[in-house]
Design a protein around this motif. Sequence first.
Motif, mmCIF file in Angstrom:
data_model
loop_
_atom_site.group_PDB
_atom_site.id
_atom_site.type_symbol
_atom_site.label_atom_id
_atom_site.label_comp_id
_atom_site.label_asym_id
_atom_site.label_seq_id
_atom_site.Cartn_x
_atom_site.Cartn_y
_atom_site.Cartn_z
ATOM 1 N N GLU A 90 0.840 -1.193 0.000
ATOM 2 C CA GLU A 90 0.000 0.000 0.000
ATOM 3 C C GLU A 90 0.878 1.247 0.000
ATOM 4 O OE1 GLU A 90 -3.243 -0.576 2.956
ATOM 5 O OE2 GLU A 90 -3.210 1.624 2.930
ATOM 6 N N ARG A 91 1.915 1.196 0.834
ATOM 7 C CA ARG A 91 2.780 2.349 0.993
ATOM 8 C C ARG A 91 3.633 2.592 -0.254
ATOM 9 N NH1 ARG A 91 4.323 5.351 5.677
ATOM 10 N NH2 ARG A 91 5.777 6.819 4.804
ATOM 11 N N ASP A 93 1.447 3.784 -3.172
ATOM 12 C CA ASP A 93 1.062 5.189 -2.994
ATOM 13 C C ASP A 93 2.201 6.127 -3.369
ATOM 14 O OD1 ASP A 93 -1.456 4.762 -2.167
ATOM 15 O OD2 ASP A 93 -1.219 5.647 -0.172
ATOM 16 N N GLU A 117 -3.980 10.848 3.674
ATOM 17 C CA GLU A 117 -3.714 9.413 3.627
ATOM 18 C C GLU A 117 -2.277 9.102 4.063
ATOM 19 O OE1 GLU A 117 -4.156 6.673 -0.026
ATOM 20 O OE2 GLU A 117 -5.917 7.981 -0.005
ATOM 21 N N MET A 118 -1.341 9.892 3.528
ATOM 22 C CA MET A 118 0.052 9.672 3.903
ATOM 23 C C MET A 118 0.295 10.070 5.355
ATOM 24 S SD MET A 118 1.599 8.043 1.620
ATOM 25 C CE MET A 118 3.247 8.039 2.327
ATOM 26 N N LYS A 172 -0.534 7.058 7.244
ATOM 27 C CA LYS A 172 0.514 6.038 7.061
ATOM 28 C C LYS A 172 1.766 6.416 7.858
ATOM 29 C CE LYS A 172 -0.573 3.729 2.771
ATOM 30 N NZ LYS A 172 -1.704 4.460 2.173
#
Lengths: 255, 94
Positions: free
Chosen positions: A141-142, A145, B32-33, B36
Motif C-alpha cells: 500500500e505504501r 502510494d 492518507e500519507m 501512514k
Amino acid sequence: MSAVDQQALFQFLLRMGDNTLVLGHRVSEWCGHAPVLEEDIALANTALDLIGQTQFWLGLAGEVEGKGQDADALAFRRDVWDFRNFLICEMPNGDFGQTLMRQFLFDAWASVTLAHLQTSSDERVAGIAAKASKEVAYHLERSADTVVGLGDGTEESHKRMQAALEYLWPYVGEMFVSDDVDTAMVAAGIAPDPASLRAEYDAIITRVLTQATLDIPQSAFAHKGGRDGSIHTEHLGHLLTSMQWLQRVYPDASW
Amino acid sequence: MQNEWPLWEIFIRGQHGMSHRHVGSLHAPDAEMAIKNARDVYTRRNEGVSIWAVEAKHIAATAPGEKGPLFEPSESKVYRHPTFFDIPEEVGAM
C-alpha cells in the motif's frame, strides 16, 4: 511429508529468505539518509519487517537442511554464489524514487506469492506466509502510494520514476521463471508455480503504474541467475561485505 | 512551488474504550500519507487501535495571552473538583 524432496524445499526456503534478507539490508541502508524523517522511519520499519521475515524463512531452511545451521549462520556465513535471491533485490538503491520503485515491484510479487503460500501443504510455510502477508499488504500500500505520488507528481519526479522503472524492468521477469525446484514444490503442494502468478502480478502493477502515469516497458527481456545462484550482479558482493563483515572478522561475536 | 509538506497533528487511541490522545506531529503531503506516517512513526510498539490525523492549520487554539481571563477564574472554585467522592475501583480509568 517424507515424499517431499528436502533438498528442493531447502532451496525454495533459501530463495524466500534470501529475497527478504538482501532487500531488507538494501532498504536498511537508507536509515538516517531518507529525504524526510517520516520516510526514514517508514523505510527502517520496512527493512525490519523484511529481516524479521528472513529469520523465519532461513530458520526453517536451516531446520530442513539439518546440518545445524541457524538463520544467522545462513545469513552471515555464505558467500555470493550460495545466495538465491532475485537480482532485483540486490540492485542499488539509487535515488529515493528508484528505491521505492524496486520496493513496489517486489511488494507486488510478495503479496501475490504469500497469498498462495497461505494454503501451502506445509503448515510451517503457510504459517510464515500468513504472518508475513499482513506486513507485506502494508508495504505494498505504501510503496504503491509513493510510486503514484512521485510518478504523477512533478515533471522531475515523473522523469525519475520512469527512468527507475526502465532500469528495473529487466529484473522483473526473473520472478516468474520456473525451474526444477518449483516443479518439485508444485508437485508437493508447497508453493505455486511462479509462472502462473504473472497475470495476478501484471494486474496490480498495471493498475498502479497507469495511475502513476508511467509507461510500462514492452520488452520481455529478463536478467536471470539470482534465484538459482548461477550469476549474481556485481552489487551483491559489496552488499555482503558490509552486511557480513562483523561475523566474518569476529566469528560468533555476540553482545 | 511549495516545498514543505503541511504539518499534521496525530491523535491515537491506545485501546478500545479510551479516547484519542495527542501524541505528536509530523509532515505529510496528504491525509492518507499522514495516517501512514503516523502508523510508522507512532505505533511501532503496538500503541494504537485507531489514528486520527488533523492538519495543524485546522486546529483552533486559545491564545497564550488570554490565559488569565480564561483559566484563572476556575482556580478559586475548589467545589468544582470532584475530589469529595469515593470512586469505586470497578469504575476503572475515567
